[in-house]
Enzyme design. Structure first.
Site, short mmCIF file in Angstrom:
data_model
loop_
_atom_site.label_atom_id
_atom_site.label_comp_id
_atom_site.label_asym_id
_atom_site.label_seq_id
_atom_site.Cartn_x
_atom_site.Cartn_y
_atom_site.Cartn_z
CG ASN A 9 -1.69 1.24 1.46
OD1 ASN A 9 -1.81 2.05 0.54
ND2 ASN A 9 -2.26 1.41 2.65
CD1 TRP A 10 3.41 1.05 -3.01
CD2 TRP A 10 3.49 2.36 -4.82
NE1 TRP A 10 4.14 0.39 -3.97
CE2 TRP A 10 4.21 1.17 -5.09
CE3 TRP A 10 3.41 3.33 -5.83
CZ2 TRP A 10 4.84 0.93 -6.33
CZ3 TRP A 10 4.03 3.09 -7.06
CH2 TRP A 10 4.74 1.91 -7.30
CE LYS A 11 0.12 3.31 4.84
NZ LYS A 11 0.02 3.46 6.27
CG HIS A 96 -5.80 1.81 5.15
ND1 HIS A 96 -5.39 2.75 6.07
CD2 HIS A 96 -4.76 0.95 5.00
CE1 HIS A 96 -4.15 2.47 6.44
NE2 HIS A 96 -3.74 1.39 5.81
CD GLU A 98 -2.97 5.41 6.82
OE1 GLU A 98 -2.94 5.52 5.58
OE2 GLU A 98 -2.05 4.91 7.49
CD GLU A 168 -3.56 -2.68 7.26
OE1 GLU A 168 -2.47 -2.93 6.74
OE2 GLU A 168 -4.18 -1.63 7.07
N GLY A 174 2.37 2.01 10.86
CA GLY A 174 3.32 3.12 10.73
C GLY A 174 3.96 3.53 12.04
CB SER A 214 5.20 -1.92 12.13
OG SER A 214 4.73 -0.60 12.34
N GLY A 235 2.79 -1.24 4.32
CA GLY A 235 2.83 0.20 4.03
C GLY A 235 4.26 0.65 3.77
N GLY A 236 4.90 1.17 4.81
CA GLY A 236 6.24 1.76 4.68
C GLY A 236 7.23 0.89 3.94
C1 PEP Z 1 -0.83 0.00 6.13
O1 PEP Z 1 -1.08 1.18 6.27
O2 PEP Z 1 -1.59 -0.72 5.46
C2 PEP Z 1 0.37 -0.53 6.80
C3 PEP Z 1 0.38 -1.79 7.10
O3 PEP Z 1 1.35 0.37 7.09
P1 PEP Z 1 2.80 0.07 7.74
O4 PEP Z 1 3.32 -1.20 7.12
O5 PEP Z 1 3.64 1.25 7.36
O6 PEP Z 1 2.59 -0.05 9.21
#
Ligand code: PEP
Length: 252
Positions: A9-11, A96, A98, A168, A174, A214, A235-236
């Site tokens: 997920n590039w956001k 998601h 967010e 999640e 994050g 994470s 994500g990251g």
């Molecule tokens: C996400 O937002 O879907 C996610 C899992 O982010 P991160 O890996 O950065 O915690």
């Protein structure tokens, strides 16, 4: 056998040129060293058509990070499920945390989005998860069950076959704070039980449940080793090809 999946997920990261560069790098790496799981990258809308032209979708699937809750019309700034599909994408992330927290996406809105995504032939990566205070007060199962029921329980079993779930925990997204493999397994097993209760044992056995929060190359193998964890939503660590590949390789 349910699918093992690693989805990125590039956001709201990477301009178009940077996104093309990352997709190209990832495509080259994964074509040279084939993954043992399905791989999906979910990019900003504006990247989709360009990335679709670059990647080999037999190796990397493509998805959007959202779609509209309306089919078409006077909804300035929105992007419909049909538009997403027309770029060549096959997936969309919905629900998601967010989007729920910053854009007020309710269970009802998500229901509309899911219906439109499925009607347009997209597979839905549907996110669920509790916030920290809900976990600290022991309400995580209740919260996650309500999220599942609120947006998915009107689907038919046939529609549900195109849903991928992503657990999640919001406190792990994050933050660098990962759920332990045991916490992930416990919740994933609970989720599978909820799905079995609603859609039957076969649907529960077949649905892929990804962990997100994470996840990185150093912890992916342990988390993915759990019986009910079928991969990750990343994500990251999806923003660097080497890190994302490190997580994909956790299935090797
Ligand atoms: C996400 O937002 O879907 C996610 C899992 O982010 P991160 O890996 O950065 O915690």
């Amino acid at each position: 056998m349910r699918k093992k999946i690693v989805a990125g997920n590039w956001k709201m990261n990477k301009n178009l040129q940077e996104g093309i560069a990352l997709a190209t790098e990832l495509n080259d790496i994964l074509k040279a060293d084939k993954p043992n799981c399905d791989v999906v990258i979910c990019t900003p809308f504006i990247h989709l058509a360009s990335v679709a032209g670059i990647i080999d979708q037999s190796v990397i699937g493509l998805g959007a990070e959202n779609c509209a809750d309306k089919a078409s019309g006077a909804y300035t700034g929105e992007v419909s499920a049909e538009m997403v599909k027309s770029t060549g994408a096959g997936y969309v992330i919905l629900g998601h945390s967010e989007r729920r927290a910053y854009y007020g996406e309710t269970a009802e809105i998500l229901k509309e989005k899911i219906n439109l995504a499925l009607a347009n032939g997209l597979k839905v990566i549907f996110c669920i998860g509790e916030v920290l205070e809900e976990r600290e007060s022991g309400k995580q199962n209740e919260v996650v069950e309500a999220q599942l029921a609120g947006s998915l329980f009107d689907l038919t079993a046939e529609q549900f076959a195109n849903i991928i779930l992503a657990y999640e925990p919001v406190w792990a997204i994050g933050t660098g704070k990962t759920a332990t493999a045991e916490q992930a397994e416990e919740m994933h097993a609970f989720i599978r039980g909820v799905i079995a209760g609603k859609f039957g044992a076969e649907a529960a056995e077949n649905v892929s449940i990804l962990y997100g929060g994470s996840c990185k190359p150093s912890n992916a193998k342990e988390i993915f080793s759990k019986e009910n964890v079928d991969g990750g939503l990343i994500g990251g660590a999806a923003l660097k090809a080497a890190d994302f590949k490190g997580i994909i390789d956790a299935w090797k």
